[in-house]
Write a protein that holds these residues in place. Structure first.
Motif, PDB file in Angstrom:
ATOM      1  N   GLU A   1       0.822  -1.207   0.000  1.00 49.73           N
ATOM      2  CA  GLU A   1       0.000   0.000   0.000  1.00 49.73           C
ATOM      3  C   GLU A   1       0.859   1.260   0.000  1.00 49.73           C
ATOM      4  O   GLU A   1       0.549   2.249  -0.677  1.00 49.73           O
ATOM      5  N   SER A   2       1.947   1.240   0.756  1.00 49.29           N
ATOM      6  CA  SER A   2       2.818   2.411   0.848  1.00 49.29           C
ATOM      7  C   SER A   2       3.555   2.698  -0.450  1.00 49.29           C
ATOM      8  O   SER A   2       4.114   3.786  -0.626  1.00 49.29           O
ATOM      9  N   ASP A   3       3.543   1.723  -1.393  1.00 52.04           N
ATOM     10  CA  ASP A   3       4.265   1.876  -2.658  1.00 52.04           C
ATOM     11  C   ASP A   3       3.385   2.383  -3.799  1.00 52.04           C
ATOM     12  O   ASP A   3       3.899   2.750  -4.863  1.00 52.04           O
ATOM     13  N   VAL A   4       2.080   2.354  -3.613  1.00 50.62           N
ATOM     14  CA  VAL A   4       1.164   2.536  -4.738  1.00 50.62           C
ATOM     15  C   VAL A   4       1.361   3.868  -5.450  1.00 50.62           C
ATOM     16  O   VAL A   4       1.462   3.926  -6.682  1.00 50.62           O
TER      17      VAL A   4
ATOM     18  N   PRO B   1      10.966   2.662 -15.278  1.00 51.83           N
ATOM     19  CA  PRO B   1      11.036   1.545 -14.325  1.00 51.83           C
ATOM     20  C   PRO B   1      10.743   2.043 -12.912  1.00 51.83           C
ATOM     21  O   PRO B   1      11.047   3.192 -12.566  1.00 51.83           O
ATOM     22  N   TRP B   2      10.163   1.195 -12.110  1.00 53.67           N
ATOM     23  CA  TRP B   2       9.824   1.548 -10.742  1.00 53.67           C
ATOM     24  C   TRP B   2      11.100   1.752  -9.934  1.00 53.67           C
ATOM     25  O   TRP B   2      11.994   0.911  -9.932  1.00 53.67           O
ATOM     26  N   THR B   3      11.170   2.866  -9.227  1.00 49.67           N
ATOM     27  CA  THR B   3      12.369   3.220  -8.462  1.00 49.67           C
ATOM     28  C   THR B   3      12.662   2.213  -7.354  1.00 49.67           C
ATOM     29  O   THR B   3      13.824   1.925  -7.050  1.00 49.67           O
ATOM     30  N   PHE B   4      11.618   1.638  -6.760  1.00 50.00           N
ATOM     31  CA  PHE B   4      11.802   0.818  -5.567  1.00 50.00           C
ATOM     32  C   PHE B   4      11.705  -0.686  -5.811  1.00 50.00           C
ATOM     33  O   PHE B   4      11.654  -1.465  -4.863  1.00 50.00           O
ATOM     34  N   GLY B   5      11.675  -1.078  -7.070  1.00 52.76           N
ATOM     35  CA  GLY B   5      11.609  -2.514  -7.329  1.00 52.76           C
ATOM     36  C   GLY B   5      12.010  -2.853  -8.745  1.00 52.76           C
ATOM     37  O   GLY B   5      11.584  -2.166  -9.681  1.00 52.76           O
TER      38      GLY B   5
END
Length: 339
Positions: free
Chosen positions: A111-114, A127-131
């Motif tokens: 949820e905190s990543d959405v 690209p997603w910064t955290f994954g």
């Protein structure tokens, strides 16, 4: 056991493949018009409430759906979100996000990543910064099995998934074809409903929607659609991104006789007369009711369509006026030169 067998037969007659409404409706043109499909892997289809994307008991799907809606105007591609079932046997874990036609998977969305995920991947196309992103390979089949939304898909979906499993095993396609349940995709009356994402004959990833699928159709979809790239027309509902190729040419499409406007709405069905049938069921002509209309392109004002009839009196009148103006202009030029 006898009672269970009777219940199964009763369900099949009332909700399943033997129900009276099977094959009663036209399928072509009933799929959603869109450009990109995002699947969020979340729990089991048996636990999903009727509206899992807005359920307070399911915060991740709810937040994801709400964020997509809030950023809709910022997302260049028309994007559809669907929930799919976690299947560890095919590498789908809770919180995984699959994106088609890009064929990308991101793992373990929280949820905190959405907000950051939507901003990076779906708004900015980065690209997603955290994954890290992982490539998807093979074909993916999503079968609507949302029982708490509609009993028809609840009955038909699990049976189709089981049949796919058997057929995939017998053809040794375990590493090439991946099947899981998905939530409501629209048109439960067409159950069994499913969407196949696989490469077409040109190698492009296409998302084809099928309806009225029965267990007998599973081998055909595997052998002809997935292996050979053939569209099974009698079951075909439509295709992801079908409208994108012609969006800059006309503001209406005719899909097997169903007009679809540039906003993705499908009004009352019309029948094309004398039209040629193009690839994947797309007609290259417009229906008669479209004649005489104008198409407005962004930044180009209004232009006449190529389907306007040029034998109308007002057209000849306009030509006559233009010709007269041109004649006067030329005469005036000669007059000025001679004086």
């Amino acid at each position: 056991m006898a009672g269970n067998s009777e219940d199964i037969v009763a369900d099949d007659v009332k909700f399943g493949f033997k129900r009276s409404e099977m094959y009663e409706l036209k399928l072509s043109g009933t799929a959603t018009v869109y450009d990109r499909h995002v699947f969020l892997c979340y729990k089991s289809h048996e636990t999903w409430p009727s509206h899992v994307e807005s359920s307070d008991s399911d915060p991740l799907p709810k937040l994801f759906a709400a964020t997509l809606k809030a950023r809709k105007d910022d997302i260049k591609l028309k994007t559809v979100l669907t929930i799919c079932e976690v299947r560890e046997d095919i590498g789908l874990s809770d919180g995984d996000v699959l994106i088609f036609p890009e064929m990308i998977k991101y793992r373990n969305l929280k949820e905190s990543d959405v907000d950051a995920f939507v901003e990076d991947v779906l708004v900015n196309g980065k690209p997603w910064t955290f994954g890290p992103q992982e490539p998807l390979s093979g074909s993916y089949v999503f079968v609507c099995s949302h029982n708490n939304r509609d009993r028809r898909c609840g009955v038909c979906g699990p049976i189709l998934i089981e049949e796919f499993g058997k057929a995939i095993g017998s053809r040794d396609l375990k590493n090439e074809v991946h099947v899981t349940a998905c939530s409501h995709v629209g048109g439960h009356k067409y159950a069994g409903n499913l969407i196949i994402f696989s490469a077409d004959k040109e190698g492009k990833i296409a998302g084809h929607w099928y309806g009225y699928v029965t267990p007998d159709d599973v081998p055909i979809l595997l052998d002809e659609h997935i292996r050979e790239g053939k569209v099974i027309e009698r079951l075909w509902r439509g295709q992801m991104g079908l409208h994108a190729e012609i969006a800059d040419k006309v503001n209406e499409q005719v899909l097997n006789g169903t007009t679809v406007d540039n906003k993705g709405k499908a009004p009352a069905e019309t029948v094309s007369q004398g039209c040629c049938q193009g690839a994947a069921g797309f007609s290259c002509c417009r229906d008669a009711s479209a004649e005489g209309k104008e198409v407005e392109k962004k930044g180009q004002g209004r232009i006449p369509t190529c389907f306007r009839k040029w034998d109308k009196p007002e057209v000849f009148t306009a030509i006559g006026i233009v010709g007269a103006v041109a004649f006067v202009a030329v005469a005036y030029v000669f007059y000025k030169k001679s004086h």
